[in-house]
Design an enzyme around this catalytic site. Structure first.
Site, mmCIF file in Angstrom:
data_model
loop_
_atom_site.group_PDB
_atom_site.id
_atom_site.type_symbol
_atom_site.label_atom_id
_atom_site.label_comp_id
_atom_site.label_asym_id
_atom_site.label_seq_id
_atom_site.Cartn_x
_atom_site.Cartn_y
_atom_site.Cartn_z
ATOM 1 C CG ASP A 157 -4.475 3.658 2.937
ATOM 2 O OD1 ASP A 157 -4.966 4.416 2.068
ATOM 3 O OD2 ASP A 157 -4.854 2.496 3.112
ATOM 4 N NE ARG A 197 1.255 -4.701 9.777
ATOM 5 C CZ ARG A 197 1.898 -4.560 8.638
ATOM 6 N NH1 ARG A 197 3.195 -4.792 8.584
ATOM 7 N NH2 ARG A 197 1.272 -4.185 7.537
ATOM 8 C CG ASP A 216 -1.802 -5.857 9.281
ATOM 9 O OD1 ASP A 216 -1.429 -6.860 9.914
ATOM 10 O OD2 ASP A 216 -1.587 -5.693 8.071
ATOM 11 C CB SER A 265 -3.257 -3.781 -0.703
ATOM 12 O OG SER A 265 -2.712 -3.837 0.597
HETATM 13 N N1 ARG Z 1 -3.619 -11.339 5.515
HETATM 14 C C1 ARG Z 1 -2.298 -11.165 5.989
HETATM 15 C C2 ARG Z 1 -2.306 -11.015 7.492
HETATM 16 O O1 ARG Z 1 -3.316 -10.700 8.036
HETATM 17 C C3 ARG Z 1 -1.584 -10.015 5.300
HETATM 18 C C4 ARG Z 1 -2.199 -8.659 5.496
HETATM 19 C C5 ARG Z 1 -1.456 -7.486 4.860
HETATM 20 N N2 ARG Z 1 -1.374 -7.619 3.435
HETATM 21 C C6 ARG Z 1 -1.489 -6.651 2.525
HETATM 22 N N3 ARG Z 1 -1.373 -7.013 1.295
HETATM 23 N N4 ARG Z 1 -1.716 -5.423 2.825
HETATM 24 O O2 ARG Z 1 -1.322 -11.220 8.148
#
Ligand code: ARG
Length: 406
Positions: free
Chosen positions: A23, A103, A132, A183
């Site tokens: 992405d 993040r 995120d 992912s």
């Molecule tokens: N669900 C987790 C969170 O919101 C991880 C999100 C990212 N995970 C991913 N496989 N892209 O913190």
């Protein structure tokens, strides 16, 4: 074509949180084509592994005007993981928040680089369905509300398949194939895997999902012990060997992971109202939180310990909800840090074929008094006083019972 001399208007710049994945790679090209911006790609090293030099160069090959790798592992450990560990932060009982904690740090780095390079836009590769995007954007706005945020993956109407096609069409190298569509997000505090067959919550995750932990059935047949020493709530040594937090987390990931400990198969509530299925690996996070809690159990006064449980849940929620840079978090940290002054000592963990257990604890601040607890000779507990205590403690219920119970 019709350009006169070199009087072309300079383009605006955008800092992009760049992972090297599909992405954000597509986003470099897309930001140029759709917004006519110069892209500054920023990869933040928080222990996700992979060849970050190569990722940096890849961004330049795709067309970024500038590409940077920022080593933030130490900051991540000391400024983000450390407070979360003291808070025993687990979202909905068992997710140690590896992604959620990273993040705000990544967004902070973007803000700093935007300032240094004169960028007026900030971009990330998150879709419109996840947590995120919230965490990035809330942090960006908290730290610099003048940056305009662009979320390419939320604006474009690509599916995963069409993003792959777009990448192939524009000669953007892609790290995944259509056959392996997980992912993944990873850093030193844990790893998260979504998508593909994992979207069926009834299907057991296949072994190819895991990278930080071995299959518990293939773990060593002998247990491994780890003695973790804490100072004011922070782990500072393993098996009597002093080390910085980053090293200590790495070592714990290794020991716990090689014993098959740290897997979580979870349905969780995203902030945006979706329930999602996630597979996590968090060998160090889960074992260090377990050890830390244990030390709190033996050192914290009861009322403080009980109040802290509620604070911990609130803390995990605010981290999950993207509210790291908030006065609430800072105030909770102040409370938690005050409580940690007595959280000193050592906890012995036993890892064995996918399990981790506390099997010993000791502390100079221990409130455990054997002479009070013992059922053997030397008991100092004032048992004569107990009868009176029980009488007064139960007086309210006794009165109620006499009046209302048949
Ligand atoms: N669900 C987790 C969170 O919101 C991880 C999100 C990212 N995970 C991913 N496989 N892209 O913190």
């Amino acid at each position: 074509m019709g350009q006169v001399g070199s009087s072309r208007e300079p383009k605006d710049r955008v800092v992009l949180a760049y992972s090297g994945g599909l992405d954000t790679s597509v986003a470099i090209k897309w930001l140029q084509d759709n917004y006519d911006l110069e892209v500054i790609a920023v990869a933040v090293d928080i222990g996700q592994g992979g060849d970050l030099e190569e990722i940096k160069n890849k961004a330049l090959r795709i067309g970024a005007v500038h590409s940077e790798v920022v080593n933030a592992k130490k900051t991540f450990a000391e400024k983000f993981i450390a407070p979360a560990l003291k808070a025993n932060a687990l979202y909905e009982r068992n997710y140690p928040l590896a992604t959620a904690l990273s993040r705000p740090l990544i967004a902070k780095v973007l803000v700093e680089i935007a300032q240094g390079t004169g960028a007026v836009y900030a971009a990330h590769g998150c879709t419109g369905k996840g947590n995120d995007q919230v965490r990035f954007e809330v942090t960006l706005r908290a730290l610099n509300p003048d940056l305009t945020i662009i979320a390419p993956a939320r604006e474009w109407d690509f599916t995963r398949e069409s993003a792959i096609e777009y990448a192939q069409k524009h000669n953007i190298p892609i790290p995944i194939t259509k056959q392996s569509p997980y992912s993944i997000d990873e850093n030193i505090w844990g790893r998260s895997v979504e998508c593909g067959i994992l979207e069926d919550p009834w299907i057991e995750p296949p072994e190819d999902v895991f990278a930080m932990t071995v299959d518990p059935s293939k773990a060593p047949d002998k247990p491994t012990y780890l003695e973790v020493t804490f100072k004011e709530g922070m782990p500072v040594a393993i098996n009597d060997e002093k080390m910085d937090l980053l090293t200590l987390i790495g070592k714990t990931n290794e020991v716990a992971g090689s014993n098959g400990f740290g897997r979580i198969d979870k349905i969780e509530n995203r902030l945006v109202g979706i329930k999602s299925r996630e597979i996590y690996e968090a060998p160090a996070a889960l074992s260090l939180i377990m050890a830390h809690r244990e030390l709190e159990d033996i050192t914290l006064e009861r009322d403080l310990a009980h109040l802290k449980y509620g604070i911990e849940q609130k803390y995990a929620e605010l981290v999950y909800y993207g509210l790291w840079f908030s006065p609430l978090r800072e105030s909770l940290d102040a409370f938690i840090n005050e409580a940690q002054k007595v959280v000193n000592g050592t906890v012995r963990l036993k890892f064995y074929k996918g399990s981790c257990q506390v099997v010993g604890r000791k502390s100079p601040n221990s409130l455990y008094e054997r002479t009070l607890a013992t059922y053997e000779a030397g008991d100092t507990f004032a048992r004569q006083a107990a009868a009176g205590f029980n009488k007064i403690w139960g007086l309210g219920l006794e009165t109620w019972g006499r009046k209302y119970r048949k």
